[in-house]
Design an enzyme around this catalytic site. Structure first.
Site, mmCIF file in Angstrom:
data_model
loop_
_atom_site.group_PDB
_atom_site.id
_atom_site.type_symbol
_atom_site.label_atom_id
_atom_site.label_comp_id
_atom_site.label_asym_id
_atom_site.label_seq_id
_atom_site.Cartn_x
_atom_site.Cartn_y
_atom_site.Cartn_z
ATOM 1 N N HIS A 97 5.685 49.806 -30.416
ATOM 2 C CA HIS A 97 5.725 49.723 -31.880
ATOM 3 C C HIS A 97 5.610 51.133 -32.465
ATOM 4 O O HIS A 97 4.888 51.979 -31.920
ATOM 5 C CB HIS A 97 4.586 48.837 -32.389
ATOM 6 C CG HIS A 97 4.724 48.498 -33.838
ATOM 7 N ND1 HIS A 97 4.396 49.389 -34.835
ATOM 8 C CD2 HIS A 97 5.184 47.389 -34.458
ATOM 9 C CE1 HIS A 97 4.642 48.828 -36.009
ATOM 10 N NE2 HIS A 97 5.118 47.616 -35.806
ATOM 11 N N GLU A 154 13.180 48.483 -35.350
ATOM 12 C CA GLU A 154 12.120 48.625 -36.345
ATOM 13 C C GLU A 154 12.221 49.988 -37.021
ATOM 14 O O GLU A 154 11.535 50.940 -36.617
ATOM 15 C CB GLU A 154 10.765 48.499 -35.637
ATOM 16 C CG GLU A 154 10.515 47.118 -35.073
ATOM 17 C CD GLU A 154 9.274 46.496 -35.696
ATOM 18 O OE1 GLU A 154 9.324 45.313 -36.008
ATOM 19 O OE2 GLU A 154 8.296 47.220 -35.913
#
Ligand code: PGA
Length: 228
Positions: A97, A154
């Site tokens: 992430h 992302e």
């Protein structure tokens, strides 16, 4: 094929709030939606209790973790290894992430090591990356690893900002990802909410959502917004 809605709680909530969320979960809403696979990545300390509640109430929720150690079991104070997760009912590991990469200085090699650990532990890996991470990250994965991943696009600026990237641009980047990840499920994450979730589900295999599903009412709106 089912599309995944993967909720990342990040470092939000205490155990009382987590239990409230699961105990008041709108089960009927989701049971109607066999086309949606719901997964939640709670903070680590809640995993066991969430699993107990999910099983007890037979909720259609899979458990995910937000990260995993690049190391195996051993003298790695503070790390959560794949070994620690055995028998806890965790199915999915989110790895790479942008908050891990940017705030905790994880480089693409560390992320690749984590992918390897998670795959060895037979977890389903959702590998997060953006345009900047993509080329180097792809180089550091073996072809066997690559074949087993879901990729979450992302874009950093879209995360938590309320400014989702235009679906047409997401589609364009998916095209680039396809050169390295030809068959993999491709997911989008970054300011997904009840107003735009259909646009992203239409072009992807799923979405990663944080802010817009932390509260139960918002989560219910999100699921209700998904078109049949
Ligand atoms: P957001 O976060 O939904 O709050 O934008 C998404 C993510 O970090 O994956």
């Amino acid at each position: 094929m089912q599309k995944i809605v993967l909720l990342n709680w990040k470092s939000n909530k205490n155990i009382i709030e987590a239990e409230y969320w699961v105990n008041n979960f709108p089960k009927d809403l989701l049971l109607k939606r066999s086309d949606i696979k719901l997964a939640i990545a709670p903070p680590y300390p809640f995993i066991s209790q969430m699993k107990r509640l999910i099983d007890h109430q037979q909720l259609p929720i899979s458990l995910a973790v937000q990260d995993i150690s690049a190391y195996g079991p051993g003298a790695y104070t503070g790390e959560i290894s794949a070994k620690n997760l055995e028998f806890l009912g965790v199915e999915i590991a989110i790895i790479g992430h942008s908050e891990r990469r940017r705030l905790f200085h994880e480089n693409s090699q560390t992320v690749a090591d984590k992918v390897q650990r998670a795959i060895e532990a037979e977890l389903d890996v959702v590998l997060c990356l953006d345009e900047t991470d993509f080329p180097e990250q792809a180089k550091l994965l073996t072809s066997t690893e690559k074949a087993q991943l879901s990729i979450a696009y992302e874009p950093v600026a879209a995360i938590g900002s309320g400014q989702a990237v235009k679906p047409s641009l997401v589609k364009e980047f998916f095209g680039k990802l396809r050169q390295e990840f030809s068959q993999n499920p491709l997911i989008y994450g970054g300011s997904v909410n009840a107003n735009n979730i259909n646009d992203f589900l239409a072009i992807s295999d799923g979405v990663l959502v944080s802010s817009a599903a932390l509260e139960l009412a918002d989560f219910a709106n999100l699921i209700q917004a998904i078109a049949d």
